[in-house]
Design a protein around this motif. Structure first.
Motif, short mmCIF file in Angstrom:
data_model
loop_
_atom_site.label_atom_id
_atom_site.label_comp_id
_atom_site.label_asym_id
_atom_site.label_seq_id
_atom_site.Cartn_x
_atom_site.Cartn_y
_atom_site.Cartn_z
N UNK A 8 30.71 9.16 -14.45
CA UNK A 8 31.24 7.88 -13.97
C UNK A 8 30.16 6.81 -13.76
N UNK A 9 30.59 5.57 -13.72
CA UNK A 9 29.72 4.42 -13.50
C UNK A 9 28.88 4.62 -12.23
N UNK A 10 27.59 4.46 -12.37
CA UNK A 10 26.69 4.65 -11.25
C UNK A 10 26.02 6.01 -11.24
N UNK A 59 0.81 -1.21 0.00
CA UNK A 59 0.00 0.00 0.00
C UNK A 59 0.85 1.26 0.00
N UNK A 60 2.01 1.23 0.65
CA UNK A 60 2.81 2.44 0.77
C UNK A 60 3.63 2.68 -0.49
N UNK A 61 3.55 3.88 -1.00
CA UNK A 61 4.26 4.23 -2.23
C UNK A 61 5.24 5.37 -1.95
N UNK A 62 6.22 5.52 -2.84
CA UNK A 62 7.21 6.57 -2.74
C UNK A 62 7.39 7.21 -4.12
N UNK A 63 7.78 8.47 -4.11
CA UNK A 63 8.05 9.17 -5.36
C UNK A 63 9.49 8.87 -5.79
N UNK A 64 9.66 8.28 -6.97
CA UNK A 64 11.00 7.95 -7.44
C UNK A 64 11.09 7.93 -8.96
N UNK A 65 12.28 8.25 -9.46
CA UNK A 65 12.56 8.22 -10.89
C UNK A 65 13.23 6.91 -11.26
N UNK A 66 12.94 6.43 -12.46
CA UNK A 66 13.64 5.27 -13.02
C UNK A 66 14.79 5.81 -13.87
N UNK A 67 16.02 5.48 -13.49
CA UNK A 67 17.20 6.06 -14.13
C UNK A 67 18.13 4.97 -14.66
N UNK A 68 19.04 5.36 -15.54
CA UNK A 68 19.99 4.41 -16.10
C UNK A 68 21.42 4.94 -16.00
N UNK A 69 22.38 4.01 -16.12
CA UNK A 69 23.79 4.38 -16.08
C UNK A 69 24.57 3.36 -16.91
N UNK A 70 25.71 3.80 -17.42
CA UNK A 70 26.63 2.89 -18.11
C UNK A 70 28.03 3.46 -17.97
N UNK A 71 29.07 2.66 -18.16
CA UNK A 71 30.44 3.17 -18.01
C UNK A 71 30.84 4.08 -19.18
N UNK A 72 31.73 5.00 -18.90
CA UNK A 72 32.26 5.88 -19.93
C UNK A 72 32.96 5.06 -21.00
N UNK A 100 29.32 -7.20 -21.02
CA UNK A 100 29.23 -8.55 -20.50
C UNK A 100 27.86 -8.88 -19.95
N UNK A 101 26.92 -7.93 -20.08
CA UNK A 101 25.57 -8.16 -19.57
C UNK A 101 25.43 -7.91 -18.08
N UNK A 102 26.42 -7.24 -17.49
CA UNK A 102 26.36 -6.93 -16.05
C UNK A 102 25.28 -5.88 -15.80
N UNK A 103 24.46 -6.13 -14.79
CA UNK A 103 23.41 -5.19 -14.40
C UNK A 103 23.51 -4.95 -12.90
N UNK A 104 23.55 -3.68 -12.52
CA UNK A 104 23.59 -3.31 -11.10
C UNK A 104 22.46 -2.31 -10.84
N UNK A 105 21.77 -2.49 -9.73
CA UNK A 105 20.67 -1.59 -9.35
C UNK A 105 21.06 -0.87 -8.06
N UNK A 106 20.86 0.46 -8.06
CA UNK A 106 21.14 1.28 -6.87
C UNK A 106 19.90 2.07 -6.46
N UNK A 107 19.77 2.31 -5.16
CA UNK A 107 18.83 3.31 -4.65
C UNK A 107 19.58 4.63 -4.62
N UNK A 108 18.95 5.71 -5.10
CA UNK A 108 19.63 6.99 -5.29
C UNK A 108 18.98 8.08 -4.45
N UNK A 109 19.81 8.82 -3.72
CA UNK A 109 19.34 9.97 -2.95
C UNK A 109 20.39 11.06 -3.02
N UNK A 110 20.10 12.23 -2.49
CA UNK A 110 21.04 13.34 -2.50
C UNK A 110 22.23 13.00 -1.60
N UNK A 111 23.39 12.82 -2.21
CA UNK A 111 24.59 12.49 -1.44
C UNK A 111 24.66 11.05 -0.98
#
Length: 362
Positions: free
Chosen positions: A72-74, A33-46, A149-160
């Motif tokens: 940078x990555x992430x 039931x509890x929801x949060x406001x969040x963006x779906x974002x992507x990253x890849x290495x330089x 190589x098909x590597x996938x990493x997921x992060x939670x993102x906040x200010x700092x």
């Protein structure tokens, strides 16, 4: 008598199980039931751009266009859809790796419990205004990193703050010609050899210096898993002439694995060693004996940092501890970074280092 006791014990056990099931059900219902406001974002290495063909995380799409990896990555890129939603349970995405000239796909559950706990708890930080006032924030993004190589990493993102949720593995896939034939002109570009080659040679996507550095070199498969290795170390500040860390700010650090953290300056000196990845960026401020405030930051040269940690920890990252020594000079105009441990004392090269008087704290 014995039969009566057994019956009572069984009744108590049944009641305990029912209560436990109800508590678990209530907890799961609350999470749903509890929801949060969040963006779906992507990253890849330089140097290794990607573009999502289809799919997303949870109910949010990751088809945000070309992800260049110029940061940078992430580092997040192309965030969208910041409406409130549940924490995602699954990742289902297909993407193009331009450097490998192939498609990958992944369909996997992710650690929604960890995401929920992080978003629910949030974190404390300090106002950037210089007041030193503490405010409470929460995470506001979920970033999906896509590496060769098909590597996938997921992060939670906040200010700092940036916290890894998990590492997953995609697999190569070939899109059927019948499916490609039905695509619109933009989507069809992903399957155009000239367009794909153009992305890899565009200096707007991959800086010329990076293209030259990568020329005729194999893709460093496995590097992004090396980034995730953790070592027992802690930051130690060596300030001069009675200087102290600025109580109004925090020590900010980013790691090569894409994570980021803040430590309140009043928590120094840190006594306990903790498992952390190799650092890539430092930002801190201090108060000199004459009352002036200074701030400093730098990037750590990746090659130098990786080499230093490899030499200090050798093959025993779990049994060795080390200090990341940050030493400011007497003139408050420069600082050095070195890794001290296991009988070794190794300087780490810094890049884009700057130190300046921080008048905001007057």
């Amino acid at each position: 008598m014995m039969k009566k006791i057994i019956t009572q014990l069984l009744a108590i056990l049944l009641f305990t199980q029912l209560v436990s099931c109800q508590e678990k059900q209530e907890k799961n219902t609350k999470m749903e039931e509890e929801q949060f406001s969040w963006e779906a974002q992507t990253s890849c290495p330089l140097g290794y751009p990607v573009e999502v063909y289809k799919g997303g995380i949870g109910f949010k799409s990751l088809n945000n266009g070309l992800c260049t990896g110029v940061a940078p990555w992430g580092t997040t890129s192309g965030g969208m859809d910041d409406r409130s939603d549940w924490m995602p349970r699954f990742l289902n995405v297909t993407w193009l790796s331009f450097a490998e000239d192939c498609m990958y796909t992944i369909e996997t559950p992710i650690d929604h419990q960890k995401l929920y706990d992080l978003f629910k708890k949030g974190f404390d930080t300090k106002e950037v205004s210089g007041s030193g006032k503490i405010r409470h924030e929460t995470y506001d993004g979920i970033c999906t990193g896509l590496a060769p190589g098909g590597i996938v990493v997921v992060w939670a993102v906040g200010t700092g703050r940036q916290t890894e949720i998990g590492r997953y593995q995609g697999k190569k896939i070939v899109i059927p010609p019948s499916e490609i034939a039905k695509l619109d002109s933009h989507e069809h570009l992903l399957f155009d050899a000239k367009y794909r080659k153009g992305i890899m040679t565009s200096e707007d996507v991959i800086p010329k210096a990076v293209q030259e550095a990568n020329k005729n070199k194999p893709i460093p498969f496995g590097l992004w898993d090396t980034y995730r290795l953790k070592y027992q170390w802690k930051p130690v500040f060596e300030l001069q002439n009675g200087s102290v860390l600025n109580p109004k700010t925090t020590y900010n650090i980013k790691y090569v694995n894409g994570e980021a953290a803040e430590i309140f300056n009043e928590n120094f000196p840190i006594k306990e060693f903790e498992p952390n990845p190799i650092p890539k960026y430092l930002d801190f401020s201090w108060k000199a004996e004459d009352g002036k405030y200074y701030a400093g930051n730098c990037n750590l040269n990746e090659e130098s940092a990786l080499a230093a940690f490899k030499e200090v920890y050798a093959e025993h990252p779990d049994s060795i501890t080390a200090d990341l020594n940050i030493r400011v000079n007497m003139a408050n105009s420069f600082f050095t970074v070195k890794l001290k441990g296991n009988g070794k004392d190794i300087f780490i090269k810094t890049e884009k280092l700057e130190v300046f008087e921080a008048t905001i704290f007057k």
